[in-house]
Design a protein around this motif. Sequence first.
Motif, PDB file in Angstrom:
ATOM      1  N   GLU A  70      19.792  -7.564  -1.559  1.00  0.00           N
ATOM      2  CA  GLU A  70      21.011  -6.817  -1.870  1.00  0.00           C
ATOM      3  C   GLU A  70      21.153  -6.577  -3.374  1.00  0.00           C
ATOM      4  N   ALA A  71      20.715  -7.540  -4.169  1.00  0.00           N
ATOM      5  CA  ALA A  71      20.897  -7.463  -5.620  1.00  0.00           C
ATOM      6  C   ALA A  71      19.814  -6.639  -6.323  1.00  0.00           C
ATOM      7  N   ILE A  72      18.634  -6.548  -5.728  1.00  0.00           N
ATOM      8  CA  ILE A  72      17.506  -5.887  -6.397  1.00  0.00           C
ATOM      9  C   ILE A  72      17.076  -4.672  -5.592  1.00  0.00           C
TER      10      ILE A  72
ATOM     11  N   TRP B 271      12.037  -3.585  -7.066  1.00  0.00           N
ATOM     12  CA  TRP B 271      11.419  -4.872  -7.387  1.00  0.00           C
ATOM     13  C   TRP B 271      10.486  -4.832  -8.590  1.00  0.00           C
ATOM     14  N   GLU B 272       9.893  -3.688  -8.885  1.00  0.00           N
ATOM     15  CA  GLU B 272       8.910  -3.648  -9.972  1.00  0.00           C
ATOM     16  C   GLU B 272       9.506  -4.046 -11.331  1.00  0.00           C
ATOM     17  N   PRO B 273      10.653  -3.498 -11.746  1.00  0.00           N
ATOM     18  CA  PRO B 273      11.224  -3.949 -13.024  1.00  0.00           C
ATOM     19  C   PRO B 273      11.584  -5.442 -13.014  1.00  0.00           C
ATOM     20  N   HIS B 274      12.050  -5.932 -11.872  1.00  0.00           N
ATOM     21  CA  HIS B 274      12.384  -7.357 -11.779  1.00  0.00           C
ATOM     22  C   HIS B 274      11.135  -8.212 -11.964  1.00  0.00           C
ATOM     23  N   LEU B 275      10.056  -7.839 -11.301  1.00  0.00           N
ATOM     24  CA  LEU B 275       8.814  -8.603 -11.431  1.00  0.00           C
ATOM     25  C   LEU B 275       8.298  -8.569 -12.865  1.00  0.00           C
ATOM     26  N   GLN B 276       8.361  -7.413 -13.501  1.00  0.00           N
ATOM     27  CA  GLN B 276       7.925  -7.311 -14.899  1.00  0.00           C
ATOM     28  C   GLN B 276       8.749  -8.249 -15.785  1.00  0.00           C
ATOM     29  N   LYS B 277      10.045  -8.301 -15.535  1.00  0.00           N
ATOM     30  CA  LYS B 277      10.922  -9.178 -16.312  1.00  0.00           C
ATOM     31  C   LYS B 277      10.570 -10.644 -16.057  1.00  0.00           C
ATOM     32  N   MET B 278      10.230 -10.978 -14.823  1.00  0.00           N
ATOM     33  CA  MET B 278       9.873 -12.365 -14.496  1.00  0.00           C
ATOM     34  C   MET B 278       8.532 -12.748 -15.111  1.00  0.00           C
ATOM     35  N   TYR B 279       7.587 -11.817 -15.173  1.00  0.00           N
ATOM     36  CA  TYR B 279       6.325 -12.118 -15.858  1.00  0.00           C
ATOM     37  C   TYR B 279       6.612 -12.460 -17.321  1.00  0.00           C
ATOM     38  N   ALA B 280       7.452 -11.652 -17.962  1.00  0.00           N
ATOM     39  CA  ALA B 280       7.783 -11.877 -19.375  1.00  0.00           C
ATOM     40  C   ALA B 280       8.562 -13.181 -19.549  1.00  0.00           C
ATOM     41  N   PHE B 281       9.485 -13.465 -18.626  1.00  0.00           N
ATOM     42  CA  PHE B 281      10.266 -14.702 -18.711  1.00  0.00           C
ATOM     43  C   PHE B 281       9.358 -15.924 -18.664  1.00  0.00           C
ATOM     44  N   TRP B 282       8.502 -15.984 -17.643  1.00  0.00           N
ATOM     45  CA  TRP B 282       7.649 -17.162 -17.489  1.00  0.00           C
ATOM     46  C   TRP B 282       6.577 -17.234 -18.577  1.00  0.00           C
ATOM     47  N   ASN B 283       6.120 -16.102 -19.073  1.00  0.00           N
ATOM     48  CA  ASN B 283       5.163 -16.103 -20.172  1.00  0.00           C
ATOM     49  C   ASN B 283       5.818 -16.684 -21.430  1.00  0.00           C
TER      50      ASN B 283
ATOM     51  N   ALA C 256      23.978 -14.339 -16.479  1.00  0.00           N
ATOM     52  CA  ALA C 256      24.942 -13.261 -16.257  1.00  0.00           C
ATOM     53  C   ALA C 256      24.592 -12.449 -15.007  1.00  0.00           C
ATOM     54  N   LYS C 257      23.302 -12.313 -14.712  1.00  0.00           N
ATOM     55  CA  LYS C 257      22.876 -11.584 -13.513  1.00  0.00           C
ATOM     56  C   LYS C 257      23.203 -12.364 -12.237  1.00  0.00           C
ATOM     57  N   HIS C 258      23.220 -13.695 -12.339  1.00  0.00           N
ATOM     58  CA  HIS C 258      23.454 -14.519 -11.165  1.00  0.00           C
ATOM     59  C   HIS C 258      24.933 -14.823 -10.936  1.00  0.00           C
ATOM     60  N   ALA C 259      25.746 -14.734 -11.970  1.00  0.00           N
ATOM     61  CA  ALA C 259      27.154 -15.129 -11.882  1.00  0.00           C
ATOM     62  C   ALA C 259      27.929 -14.412 -10.774  1.00  0.00           C
TER      63      ALA C 259
ATOM     64  N   LEU D 257      32.633 -21.621 -13.041  1.00  0.00           N
ATOM     65  CA  LEU D 257      33.330 -20.353 -12.880  1.00  0.00           C
ATOM     66  C   LEU D 257      34.382 -20.442 -11.785  1.00  0.00           C
ATOM     67  N   ASN D 258      34.171 -21.365 -10.856  1.00  0.00           N
ATOM     68  CA  ASN D 258      35.131 -21.607  -9.775  1.00  0.00           C
ATOM     69  C   ASN D 258      35.467 -20.322  -9.022  1.00  0.00           C
ATOM     70  N   GLY D 259      34.433 -19.540  -8.716  1.00  0.00           N
ATOM     71  CA  GLY D 259      34.647 -18.321  -7.949  1.00  0.00           C
ATOM     72  C   GLY D 259      35.113 -17.135  -8.758  1.00  0.00           C
ATOM     73  N   ASN D 260      35.252 -17.269 -10.065  1.00  0.00           N
ATOM     74  CA  ASN D 260      35.725 -16.164 -10.895  1.00  0.00           C
ATOM     75  C   ASN D 260      34.545 -15.581 -11.673  1.00  0.00           C
ATOM     76  N   SER D 261      33.871 -14.592 -11.098  1.00  0.00           N
ATOM     77  CA  SER D 261      32.687 -14.035 -11.738  1.00  0.00           C
ATOM     78  C   SER D 261      33.043 -13.156 -12.938  1.00  0.00           C
ATOM     79  N   ASP D 262      34.332 -12.864 -13.137  1.00  0.00           N
ATOM     80  CA  ASP D 262      34.743 -12.105 -14.315  1.00  0.00           C
ATOM     81  C   ASP D 262      34.729 -12.979 -15.567  1.00  0.00           C
ATOM     82  N   ARG D 263      34.745 -14.281 -15.379  1.00  0.00           N
ATOM     83  CA  ARG D 263      34.772 -15.228 -16.496  1.00  0.00           C
ATOM     84  C   ARG D 263      33.381 -15.802 -16.692  1.00  0.00           C
ATOM     85  N   VAL D 264      32.459 -14.983 -17.141  1.00  0.00           N
ATOM     86  CA  VAL D 264      31.070 -15.404 -17.312  1.00  0.00           C
ATOM     87  C   VAL D 264      30.951 -16.291 -18.540  1.00  0.00           C
ATOM     88  N   ILE D 265      30.309 -17.430 -18.362  1.00  0.00           N
ATOM     89  CA  ILE D 265      30.084 -18.366 -19.442  1.00  0.00           C
ATOM     90  C   ILE D 265      28.694 -18.094 -19.997  1.00  0.00           C
TER      91      ILE D 265
END
Length: 128
Positions: free
Chosen positions: A34-36, A39-51, A66-69, A119-127
């Motif tokens: 639902e969120a993605i 997939w190709e840009p996500h995978l590219q970002k994950m390659y860079a993250f883990w590298n 922020a993407k997961h909140a 966040l206690n269910g408040n995704s507008d208050r991103v930490i």
Amino acid sequence: MKKKIEDVEDIKVFVDEFYSRVQTDGLIGPVFMEAIADWEPHLQKMYAFWNAALFGVPGFRGNPFAKHAPLKIGQAHFERWLGLFYGTINERFEGDVAEDAKKRAELMASMFLIRLQQLNGNSDRVIV
């Protein structure tokens, strides 16, 4: 035969295999699907993250938390995510970098879960 994680090509192997498992998982697959949309840009970002995380190679930009909140995820989702991640690493790789990847994944999952609970269910208050 297992091998050591030595470079970005090995990272691509474990990231591709891991996300293939994620996409078909009954619990976390629907959340990711639902969120993605693409997939190709996500995978590219994950390659860079883990590298960056495993080898200190510059190139990752982003705020993963922020993407997961906004997602409706909890402890069971993180446990499944870790299980799939560990399974992928354990089946294909061994050595210090493989162990480091698992430790970093566990730390990230713990940190995200704690922050989501704050966040206690408040995704507008991103930490950040």
